[in-house]
Design a protein around this motif. Structure first.
Motif, mmCIF file in Angstrom:
data_model
loop_
_atom_site.group_PDB
_atom_site.id
_atom_site.type_symbol
_atom_site.label_atom_id
_atom_site.label_comp_id
_atom_site.label_asym_id
_atom_site.label_seq_id
_atom_site.Cartn_x
_atom_site.Cartn_y
_atom_site.Cartn_z
ATOM 1 N N ARG A 27 7.737 4.645 76.764
ATOM 2 C CA ARG A 27 7.233 4.314 75.425
ATOM 3 C C ARG A 27 7.576 2.869 75.055
ATOM 4 O O ARG A 27 6.785 2.165 74.439
ATOM 5 N N ARG A 45 3.171 0.842 62.110
ATOM 6 C CA ARG A 45 2.115 1.875 62.129
ATOM 7 C C ARG A 45 1.016 1.511 63.122
ATOM 8 O O ARG A 45 0.575 2.338 63.917
ATOM 9 N N ALA A 48 2.390 1.874 66.597
ATOM 10 C CA ALA A 48 2.493 3.297 66.931
ATOM 11 C C ALA A 48 1.124 3.880 67.252
ATOM 12 O O ALA A 48 0.990 4.671 68.195
ATOM 13 N N ASP A 58 1.716 12.421 70.285
ATOM 14 C CA ASP A 58 1.670 12.597 68.838
ATOM 15 C C ASP A 58 2.075 11.330 68.085
ATOM 16 O O ASP A 58 3.144 10.763 68.341
ATOM 17 N N ALA A 60 3.036 10.826 64.912
ATOM 18 C CA ALA A 60 4.248 10.920 64.086
ATOM 19 C C ALA A 60 5.497 10.767 64.938
ATOM 20 O O ALA A 60 6.447 10.074 64.551
ATOM 21 N N ARG A 61 5.491 11.377 66.098
ATOM 22 C CA ARG A 61 6.655 11.290 67.002
ATOM 23 C C ARG A 61 6.833 9.864 67.518
ATOM 24 O O ARG A 61 7.945 9.341 67.576
ATOM 25 N N THR A 63 5.802 7.082 66.082
ATOM 26 C CA THR A 63 6.225 6.235 64.960
ATOM 27 C C THR A 63 7.729 6.362 64.734
ATOM 28 O O THR A 63 8.429 5.358 64.593
ATOM 29 N N ALA A 64 8.232 7.590 64.708
ATOM 30 C CA ALA A 64 9.668 7.812 64.508
ATOM 31 C C ALA A 64 10.482 7.233 65.655
ATOM 32 O O ALA A 64 11.503 6.561 65.422
ATOM 33 N N ASP A 65 10.047 7.484 66.884
ATOM 34 C CA ASP A 65 10.777 6.960 68.045
ATOM 35 C C ASP A 65 10.809 5.431 68.050
ATOM 36 O O ASP A 65 11.841 4.832 68.342
ATOM 37 N N ALA A 67 10.470 3.361 65.417
ATOM 38 C CA ALA A 67 11.240 2.851 64.285
ATOM 39 C C ALA A 67 12.745 3.054 64.435
ATOM 40 O O ALA A 67 13.530 2.189 64.024
ATOM 41 N N HIS A 68 13.145 4.160 65.020
ATOM 42 C CA HIS A 68 14.568 4.491 65.052
ATOM 43 C C HIS A 68 15.262 4.267 66.387
ATOM 44 O O HIS A 68 16.489 4.163 66.426
ATOM 45 N N ARG A 84 12.615 -4.141 59.710
ATOM 46 C CA ARG A 84 12.615 -2.725 59.352
ATOM 47 C C ARG A 84 12.121 -2.519 57.925
ATOM 48 O O ARG A 84 11.325 -1.618 57.663
#
Length: 119
Positions: A27, A45, A48, A58, A60-61, A63-65, A67-68, A84
């Motif tokens: 990723r 966004r 992602a 996915d 949403a997954r 985007t979270a991965d 960002a974090h 951030r």
């Protein structure tokens, strides 16, 4: 500016171990490919969206991965500028060494890596 063999031009000089660590996650590599092709900062966004489409996973997954996990790691390695709070990210000035290894990874994965003025 002429670089002598072995000289890096980037803002941060990464060790070989650090480069391989950064490139070890699929990723992260795909995020780097997308950022490398863009000349302007992009939103997390939009990044992602592009990575999710390339990897078929996915949104949403991803985007979270990003960002974090992945973007903070890339920022710590000095490879991206990650805001951030503003939700933007851009490839920092990569070193010649990084360019070589990213190009090799992209070639192995069949990813186009040319820089574009279009985002």
């Amino acid at each position: 500016m002429d670089a002598t063999p072995g000289e890096d031009r980037g803002s941060a000089q990464q060790s070989l171990d650090e480069l391989f660590d950064v490139l070890s996650a699929e990723r992260r590599r795909h995020a780097l490919y997308v950022l490398y092709r863009r000349t302007e900062p992009t939103t997390v966004r939009d990044l992602a969206d592009a990575v999710a489409a390339e990897c078929g996973v996915d949104l949403a997954r991803v985007t979270a991965d990003l960002a974090h996990v992945h973007l903070p790691k890339l920022a710590d390695a000095g490879l991206v500028e990650y805001d951030r709070e503003g939700g933007t990210v851009a490839l920092d000035d990569p070193s010649d060494r990084f360019d070589r290894y990213l190009a090799a990874a992209a070639g192995d994965e069949g990813e186009p890596l040319g820089r574009s003025s279009d985002s």
